[in-house]
Structures are given as C-alpha cells and as structure tokens.
Write an enzyme that holds these catalytic residues in place. Structure first.
Site, PDB file in Angstrom:
ATOM      1  CE1 TYR A 150      -3.836   2.318   0.659  1.00  0.00           C
ATOM      2  CE2 TYR A 150      -2.505   3.224   2.435  1.00  0.00           C
ATOM      3  CZ  TYR A 150      -3.608   3.303   1.605  1.00  0.00           C
ATOM      4  OH  TYR A 150      -4.481   4.353   1.719  1.00  0.00           O
ATOM      5  CG  ASP A 245       5.703   3.395   1.098  1.00  0.00           C
ATOM      6  OD1 ASP A 245       5.993   3.979   2.159  1.00  0.00           O
ATOM      7  OD2 ASP A 245       4.535   3.271   0.680  1.00  0.00           O
ATOM      8  CE  LYS A 273       1.809   4.509   8.636  1.00  0.00           C
ATOM      9  NZ  LYS A 273       0.416   4.767   8.923  1.00  0.00           N
TER      10      LYS A 273
HETATM   11  N1  HOZ Z   1      -3.294   3.598   6.188  1.00  0.00           N
HETATM   12  C1  HOZ Z   1      -3.334   3.379   7.599  1.00  0.00           C
HETATM   13  C2  HOZ Z   1      -3.236   1.939   7.880  1.00  0.00           C
HETATM   14  N2  HOZ Z   1      -2.235   1.247   7.154  1.00  0.00           N
HETATM   15  C3  HOZ Z   1      -4.476   4.106   8.259  1.00  0.00           C
HETATM   16  C4  HOZ Z   1      -5.669   3.314   8.620  1.00  0.00           C
HETATM   17  C5  HOZ Z   1      -6.762   4.150   9.305  1.00  0.00           C
HETATM   18  O1  HOZ Z   1      -6.480   5.123   9.984  1.00  0.00           O
HETATM   19  O2  HOZ Z   1      -7.926   3.801   9.099  1.00  0.00           O
END
Ligand code: HOZ
Length: 433
Positions: A150, A245, A273
């Site tokens: 992702y 990433d 993050k």
């Molecule tokens: N993209 C994050 C998890 N891999 C955020 C998920 C969230 O806050 O719903």
C-alpha cells in the site's frame, strides 16, 4: 483484565451512531471502522504512553500506536513540551523555518539513500509525489508495485493495494480511470522472477519499482533473503529507479529504516508516521541529482500550504532525538520479540495453525500455518478467527489493529509488564476460539 470497570461501550456506540450520519462510514479513514472484524469501533478520549482510554473509561494496552507514529509512546512529555513551546509562536508560517533544516539534516544523516528531502503532509502525498519524480527523472511511465503493498490512496497505486483496500476486500476502486492505472504493473511480493519477466517485456518503459521493504499493509511480511538485493540489481540493469516506501518502516525497523537494516540503498525513499511524531507529516527524498528536479530547483511541480509546518517539524525533531538514545532499538526488538513469540506460542498451545514474527518494533500474526511470503498467502489466513481474536482481546483491554492485513506496532513505552499482561490475556482468549 486491564480495565477496572466491566466492558461497556455505551458512549462509544452513541457517538459512533451520530458519526455515521455525519461522515461516510462514521470515520475519517476506512480501516478504523472495524468493518472486517465486526462490532463497532471504539471512540477514544485520550492516549498516554502505551495506553489509550475510550470515552466510556475503558483502558487498553495499545498495539496500533496511531498506525505507527507513536514509537516513543503516546503523548511523550518531551514531545508535548516541545510542541507547547512551538505552539506559542504560532501554528503555521507557510514560509521557511529553521525547524525544517533541523529535521531535514536529521533525516539525511539517518537514512542512507537520502541526500535531499522534501516535506509534505502525509504518506499518500509522499508516494504520489515520488511517483511523479520517478517518471520525470527517467522519462518513462510504467511502474512496478507489489500485490498487497500500500502506497497511499493516489489513483496510480490503487491496483491490488493493501491496507484498507485489502481489509474491505475491495476490487480496484471506482473513480480511478483505467488510463491512470494502465501504467501500473504488479507482481507478487518476494517473487523476483515475476519482476524479471516484467522488465523483459518492458525493457525501456519502466520508470521504477516501489515497495514496502518490509510489508505492513498486507499484514506483516518480511522480504526473503536476496529479494531486495535482486530488485536493486534488476533496476540498475534496466536503468530504472528503486524506491522504498518506508512510511511504516522508517525510523521503526532501525533508525535508518529497513534500508539500513538490510544494507540495500534505494534511489528514493518515502517517509511519514514516525518523522511527524504524531502530527501529519510525510517526506520523500533520495539522490541529489534526482531530487534537484523538484520545483523550484527543477521543473517537477509539487507544493503544499502546510508542508514543513513548524509544529509537525518540532514533533518530528523531538521524536528522532528520543530515538537516538543508546539502546532504543535493542529495547524495541526485545520487547516486540517477547510479545510476538509469546503470541505464537500461546496460539500453538491452543491448537491454532499460526505463523508470524517481528522485526524491531513491528510484528504480525496470521491464523494459518504459513509461511506467508506474499498477499496471496496472507489471504489464506482464517479471517473469521482473527475477528474473534480481535474482539476477545479488545473486550479484555488489548487494542490490536482491526484488520488481519495490518501490522502491529510496539513502542518504547511498552513495558515487560504490559507484554506479560497481553500474553496472559491472549492465552485466555485463544483458548476460547
Ligand atoms: N493507512 C493506515 C493503515 N495502514 C491508516 C488506517 C486508518 O487510519 O484507518
């Protein structure tokens, strides 16, 4: 049981019911809606150290860590004090600040591939910008990404994506034009031969390969020996860029990220993050000759009103300072290994097929005998069992990511006692599944 009071979530339910009338699904980001694990999400009131408290007064040991940033523990007093001082000078300048220089220097010193950096506001923004840069630098359009990885929600990456897309079992998202994703090629993670085949078919048109060097968005999956090395060699052979990433792994797997841990230096890196210490930040950086293409130094346009925001920079600087203390990563490794090995052992003792592991402050567990080397393997896990496990732990005061397809995160605030408490709870819950 961690919570002193019986598990009641009346206030959470009321607030979430209202939220659903105001926001799609009642949330600001999909995974937190608990869709895949069932039950309603918990509405939080405050966080501190390794703990979170919900609006009903329940206390939880937290292994989500606001999805990664809270590596020093939530609301670390030194981060809060630095933020209070910064806050007294205002919330945003929309102009250069010395804080940007300080954090940029810290990032450049730490991350092997980064010679120059651009700050943005989220991991998604970092990845969509780095993609433009890959294309601008190489003059090529195609990219290779891996199934289950992702890289945020930009159109070009919503192909066989992990995280919320995997959690909700969504096909490619409506609203993403086919023309946008037609240049996105995919391969199974840990499958070097598949990547080789894509390069052989498209020898002059692949701008680069982007991946999570350690996957956290299809559950926790580590690279096979030789996989990252192989990608480095293939990209060099075909004149393509290698992009890590490290939004999840940066300053978490090691101070210099997964690239330091595995000794493989990509051309470009994305971060997020941890470098924001709990405030919204992303960054992309890499070789100076590539980064010099970014406007205004070069012609590749990318901008942002709140980018380099002084509060976010301040929280990031203090967080990285805390991580520089001797013994940090040894502690994170030790505490996370104890948790991960204890969970696997507890599950096996209760007769469950299970696999998983940890690396520094990141861990994962799949309810399948495994091994899980890629997204297809991850999908074979018993998702219904994971849901029951998640719910059982939640009701006993342990907050795990509400999806089989997310990694778990520990922090410097997690104590041996917290881990013991978690394992005792897990043994109890696993026996009932
Ligand atoms: N993209 C994050 C998890 N891999 C955020 C998920 C969230 O806050 O719903």
């Amino acid at each position: 049981m961690v919570s002193a009071t019986p598990f009641k979530t009346t206030k959470s339910e009321e607030i979430f019911a209202t939220a659903q009338t105001l926001m799609p699904g009642g949330v600001s980001s999909p995974v937190r809606a608990f869709k895949s694990v069932g039950g309603q999400p918990i509405v939080f009131d405050r966080v501190e150290g390794a703990y979170i408290w919900d609006v009903d007064g329940n206390k939880y040991i937290d292994y989500v860590g606001t999805w990664g940033p809270a590596i020093c523990g939530h609301a670390h007093p030194e981060v809060i004090a630095a933020l209070q001082a910064a806050l007294s000078k205002g919330t945003s300048f929309g102009a250069p600040s010395v804080q940007e220089n300080i954090l940029a220097e810290m990032v450049i010193d730490a991350v092997p591939s980064i010679e120059m950096v651009r700050f943005v506001n989220s991991g998604t923004e970092a990845c969509m910008s780095v993609l433009r840069l890959m294309r601008a630098f190489t003059g090529r359009e195609k990219i290779i990404k891996f199934e289950g990885c992702y890289h945020g929600h930009a159109d070009m990456f919503l192909v066989k994506a992990g995280s919320g897309v995997a959690t909700l079992g969504l096909p490619d998202s409506p609203g993403v034009p086919k023309t946008t994703t037609s240049s996105t090629l995919t391969a199974p993670y840990n499958d070097l031969e598949a990547v080789k085949a894509l390069f052989v078919e498209n020898p002059d048109s692949i701008a680069g390969v982007i991946l999570e060097p350690v996957v956290g968005n299809a559950g926790f999956i580590v690279p096979d020996a030789g996989f990252l090395e192989g990608l480095r060699e293939l990209t060099q052979e075909y004149g393509a860029l290698l992009v890590f990433d490290e939004v999840m792994t940066g300053f978490r797997i090691a101070y210099g990220g997964a690239q330091e841990k595995f000794g493989i230096t990509p051309d470009l890196t994305t971060l997020g993050k941890v470098i924001g210490g709990g405030l919204p930040v992303g960054a992309y950086g890499g070789r100076k000759d590539i980064m010099s293409l970014v406007a205004p130094a070069g012609p590749m346009y990318q901008a942002g009103t709140l980018s380099g925001n002084p509060l976010a920079m301040t929280a990031g600087i203090k967080t990285l300072e805390l991580l520089q203390k001797p013994g940090t990563y040894e502690y994170l490794t030790q505490v996370t290994q104890k948790l991960s090995q204890g969970l696997l052992q507890a599950a096996r003792d209760c007769g469950h097929a299970v696999c998983g592991g940890s690396l520094s402050a990141m861990f994962g567990l799949f309810f399948t005998a495994g091994p899980v080397r890629n997204y297809e393997d991850a999908k074979k896990a018993d998702l219904a069992k994971f849901s029951r496990f998640h719910r059982g732990m939640l009701e006993q005061g342990i907050y795990l990511a509400p999806s089989q397809f997310e990694a778990g995160f520990t922090s410097l605030a997690h104590t041996d006692e917290d881990i013991e408490q978690t394992l005792a709870t897990a043994r109890m819950v696993l026996a009932t599944l």
